[in-house]
Scaffold this motif. Sequence first.
Motif, PDB file in Angstrom:
ATOM      1  N   TYR A   1      43.678  55.582  38.491  1.00  0.00           N
ATOM      2  CA  TYR A   1      43.760  56.829  39.266  1.00  0.00           C
ATOM      3  C   TYR A   1      45.175  57.398  39.372  1.00  0.00           C
ATOM      4  O   TYR A   1      45.374  58.472  39.935  1.00  0.00           O
ATOM      5  CB  TYR A   1      43.198  56.610  40.683  1.00  0.00           C
ATOM      6  N   TYR A   2      46.149  56.669  38.865  1.00  0.00           N
ATOM      7  CA  TYR A   2      47.545  57.126  38.941  1.00  0.00           C
ATOM      8  C   TYR A   2      47.789  58.062  37.766  1.00  0.00           C
ATOM      9  O   TYR A   2      47.731  57.655  36.614  1.00  0.00           O
ATOM     10  CB  TYR A   2      48.458  55.906  38.878  1.00  0.00           C
TER      11      TYR A   2
ATOM     12  N   CYS B   1      49.853  50.894  41.883  1.00  0.00           N
ATOM     13  CA  CYS B   1      49.431  52.230  41.457  1.00  0.00           C
ATOM     14  C   CYS B   1      49.770  52.491  39.991  1.00  0.00           C
ATOM     15  O   CYS B   1      48.977  53.089  39.257  1.00  0.00           O
ATOM     16  CB  CYS B   1      50.070  53.284  42.349  1.00  0.00           C
TER      17      CYS B   1
ATOM     18  N   LEU C   1      41.449  59.918  48.130  1.00  0.00           N
ATOM     19  CA  LEU C   1      42.871  60.037  48.463  1.00  0.00           C
ATOM     20  C   LEU C   1      43.433  61.399  48.093  1.00  0.00           C
ATOM     21  O   LEU C   1      43.702  62.213  48.937  1.00  0.00           O
ATOM     22  CB  LEU C   1      43.655  58.897  47.807  1.00  0.00           C
TER      23      LEU C   1
ATOM     24  N   TRP D   1      49.938  50.196  46.451  1.00  0.00           N
ATOM     25  CA  TRP D   1      48.628  49.620  46.120  1.00  0.00           C
ATOM     26  C   TRP D   1      47.644  50.039  47.205  1.00  0.00           C
ATOM     27  O   TRP D   1      48.030  50.251  48.363  1.00  0.00           O
ATOM     28  CB  TRP D   1      48.725  48.094  46.082  1.00  0.00           C
ATOM     29  N   CYS D   2      46.351  50.142  46.836  1.00  0.00           N
ATOM     30  CA  CYS D   2      45.309  50.303  47.846  1.00  0.00           C
ATOM     31  C   CYS D   2      44.056  49.562  47.398  1.00  0.00           C
ATOM     32  O   CYS D   2      43.962  49.101  46.257  1.00  0.00           O
ATOM     33  CB  CYS D   2      45.017  51.780  48.133  1.00  0.00           C
TER      34      CYS D   2
ATOM     35  N   HIS E   1      42.165  59.497  43.009  1.00  0.00           N
ATOM     36  CA  HIS E   1      40.972  58.872  43.600  1.00  0.00           C
ATOM     37  C   HIS E   1      40.363  59.874  44.581  1.00  0.00           C
ATOM     38  O   HIS E   1      41.078  60.450  45.415  1.00  0.00           O
ATOM     39  CB  HIS E   1      41.349  57.581  44.323  1.00  0.00           C
TER      40      HIS E   1
ATOM     41  N   VAL F   1      51.555  59.178  45.554  1.00  0.00           N
ATOM     42  CA  VAL F   1      51.807  57.780  45.889  1.00  0.00           C
ATOM     43  C   VAL F   1      52.941  57.266  45.003  1.00  0.00           C
ATOM     44  O   VAL F   1      53.306  57.894  44.010  1.00  0.00           O
ATOM     45  CB  VAL F   1      50.545  56.898  45.708  1.00  0.00           C
TER      46      VAL F   1
ATOM     47  N   CYS G   1      47.681  60.528  42.940  1.00  0.00           N
ATOM     48  CA  CYS G   1      46.521  59.640  42.857  1.00  0.00           C
ATOM     49  C   CYS G   1      45.289  60.524  42.940  1.00  0.00           C
ATOM     50  O   CYS G   1      45.093  61.227  43.932  1.00  0.00           O
ATOM     51  CB  CYS G   1      46.533  58.646  44.010  1.00  0.00           C
TER      52      CYS G   1
ATOM     53  N   CYS H   1      47.040  51.529  37.731  1.00  0.00           N
ATOM     54  CA  CYS H   1      45.705  51.879  38.230  1.00  0.00           C
ATOM     55  C   CYS H   1      45.204  53.116  37.480  1.00  0.00           C
ATOM     56  O   CYS H   1      45.985  54.025  37.169  1.00  0.00           O
ATOM     57  CB  CYS H   1      45.794  52.177  39.725  1.00  0.00           C
TER      58      CYS H   1
ATOM     59  N   TRP I   1      41.284  50.525  46.549  1.00  0.00           N
ATOM     60  CA  TRP I   1      40.471  51.144  45.500  1.00  0.00           C
ATOM     61  C   TRP I   1      41.098  51.008  44.120  1.00  0.00           C
ATOM     62  O   TRP I   1      40.701  51.691  43.178  1.00  0.00           O
ATOM     63  CB  TRP I   1      40.209  52.619  45.847  1.00  0.00           C
ATOM     64  N   TRP I   2      42.085  50.141  44.013  1.00  0.00           N
ATOM     65  CA  TRP I   2      42.736  49.927  42.719  1.00  0.00           C
ATOM     66  C   TRP I   2      41.690  49.561  41.663  1.00  0.00           C
ATOM     67  O   TRP I   2      40.790  48.765  41.928  1.00  0.00           O
ATOM     68  CB  TRP I   2      43.761  48.796  42.819  1.00  0.00           C
TER      69      TRP I   2
ATOM     70  N   LEU J   1      46.172  51.460  52.327  1.00  0.00           N
ATOM     71  CA  LEU J   1      47.294  51.777  51.427  1.00  0.00           C
ATOM     72  C   LEU J   1      48.559  51.040  51.869  1.00  0.00           C
ATOM     73  O   LEU J   1      48.938  51.085  53.033  1.00  0.00           O
ATOM     74  CB  LEU J   1      47.527  53.291  51.457  1.00  0.00           C
TER      75      LEU J   1
HETATM   76  S1  SF4 Z   1      43.500  54.355  43.886  1.00  0.00           S
HETATM   77 FE1  SF4 Z   1      44.910  53.208  45.179  1.00  0.00          FE
HETATM   78  S2  SF4 Z   1      45.938  51.794  43.771  1.00  0.00           S
HETATM   79 FE2  SF4 Z   1      45.013  53.411  42.547  1.00  0.00          FE
HETATM   80  S3  SF4 Z   1      46.621  54.956  42.270  1.00  0.00           S
HETATM   81 FE3  SF4 Z   1      45.409  55.531  44.056  1.00  0.00          FE
HETATM   82  S4  SF4 Z   1      46.504  54.658  45.790  1.00  0.00           S
HETATM   83 FE4  SF4 Z   1      47.221  53.634  43.960  1.00  0.00          FE
END
Ligand code: SF4
Length: 84
Positions: A46-47, A41, A62, A71-72, A59, A66, A57, A44, A74-75, A31
């Motif tokens: 997952y945001y 994010c 996680l 960014w990570c 995901h 965020v 997030c 993305c 897993w985007w 991250l």
């Molecule tokens: S998966 Fe990663 S890039 Fe996507 S929202 Fe979560 S922290 Fe951000």
Amino acid sequence: MSDYVIPEPEPKEIDETKSIELRHLADNAVLKGMPAGEEQCENCRYYLENTAEISYCWHPKLRILVGAQWWCQWWEGIPEGGAS
Ligand code: SF4
């Protein structure tokens, strides 16, 4: 009049525990507090609230708050037709 002095706030044991847990999560996700090119994010899948500066997030690895510009690894882009 009392001589009682309100103590300065300081982190407790739970804060250190949470800090270490979140640090591990962030390290595992690679991250970063900045975008990777066009990926961040905010765009993305997952945001959760992509108009917010800070959002959840979702995901599964996680599940933390965020920032929109973070960014990570897993985007994933938002699929055609909307989030997830
Ligand atoms: S998966 Fe990663 S890039 Fe996507 S929202 Fe979560 S922290 Fe951000």
